[in-house]
Design a protein around this motif. Structure first.
Motif, mmCIF file in Angstrom:
data_model
loop_
_atom_site.group_PDB
_atom_site.id
_atom_site.type_symbol
_atom_site.label_atom_id
_atom_site.label_comp_id
_atom_site.label_asym_id
_atom_site.label_seq_id
_atom_site.Cartn_x
_atom_site.Cartn_y
_atom_site.Cartn_z
ATOM 1 N N GLU A 42 0.500 -2.782 -11.928
ATOM 2 C CA GLU A 42 0.155 -4.078 -12.181
ATOM 3 C C GLU A 42 -0.031 -4.290 -10.095
ATOM 4 N N THR A 43 0.464 -4.065 -9.290
ATOM 5 C CA THR A 43 -0.244 -4.127 -7.979
ATOM 6 C C THR A 43 -1.113 -3.606 -7.923
ATOM 7 N N SER A 44 -1.521 -2.669 -7.621
ATOM 8 C CA SER A 44 -2.279 -1.895 -7.968
ATOM 9 C C SER A 44 -3.425 -2.149 -8.250
ATOM 10 N N ILE A 45 -3.461 -2.673 -10.215
ATOM 11 C CA ILE A 45 -4.973 -3.434 -10.176
ATOM 12 C C ILE A 45 -4.984 -4.646 -9.304
ATOM 13 N N VAL A 46 -3.785 -5.315 -9.505
ATOM 14 C CA VAL A 46 -4.535 -6.470 -8.378
ATOM 15 C C VAL A 46 -5.549 -6.028 -7.349
ATOM 16 N N MET A 47 -4.686 -4.794 -6.399
ATOM 17 C CA MET A 47 -5.149 -4.505 -4.937
ATOM 18 C C MET A 47 -6.156 -4.542 -5.602
#
Length: 204
Positions: A42-47
């Motif tokens: 999820e963090t990777s997608i947001v970034m």
């Protein structure tokens, strides 16, 4: 032997499971909470989304604008269909009849040119019509008139027929006039509607 609580002196001590979090029974110590497996994803997608927005702000704005327009179009189509369904339901519930309930046949006269003269006395002249190069030959205007009169006559002989003059504003240089309007005006000026029995006409 003491009888306190129903347990002897050698009875094991009561065990209370700690509240909150996991507990390891073998070591007797609480376990650390596990992180969700997809937290990193999820963090990777947001970034990535944030990076794309910072690198291409115009593209993001266009995407959002396209999405908004698509939503508006869908809502407009839905509203139009909803109103049409409500209008049909209103006709049925009120018990009113539809327009021209006795008509069963359609007589359509397709327009092929626009009448440009300000006077209807020159209908048989090719100069009074806006003709394309392939239409400029003697007798073309007379063909239009015969077509109009024949359509009026067929509709007049059929009580269940609707006469439709078809044709839009197909010639830009001819001004705000349509082919259907030209045909109807000529039939009206010639008195062909009165020559035959009463008929229903429509411009399309």
């Amino acid at each position: 032997m003491s009888s306190q609580g129903g347990f002897g002196t050698g009875s094991p001590k009561s065990f209370r499971y700690p509240r909150g979090g996991d507990f390891d029974l073998e070591s007797g110590s609480p376990r650390k909470g596990r992180k969700p497996k997809n937290a990193h994803l999820e963090t990777s997608i947001v970034m990535r989304i944030r990076y794309f927005y910072e690198a291409h702000p115009v593209a993001v704005a266009l995407i959002l604008l396209s999405f908004g327009l698509s939503v508006l179009v869908l809502l407009s189509v839905y509203e139009t269909r909803f109103r049409a369904m409500r209008s049909v339901g209103a006709w049925s519930s009120d018990g009113r009849e539809y327009p021209f309930p006795k008509l069963r046949n359609l007589v359509m006269v397709a327009g092929h040119s626009i009448y440009t003269s300000s006077r209807c006395g020159e209908t048989e002249s090719e100069n009074s019509w806006f003709l394309e190069p392939y239409q400029k030959h003697p007798g073309q205007a007379a063909t239009f008139l015969a077509h109009i009169k024949e359509g009026v006559g067929i509709a007049a002989r059929d009580e269940g027929a609707l006469l439709l003059f078809s044709g839009g504003e197909t010639r830009r240089d001819a001004g705000p006039r349509s082919e259907a309007q030209s045909y109807w005006a000529i039939a009206e000026s010639k008195g062909w509607f009165g020559e035959f029995s009463a008929i229903s006409t429509f411009l399309g």
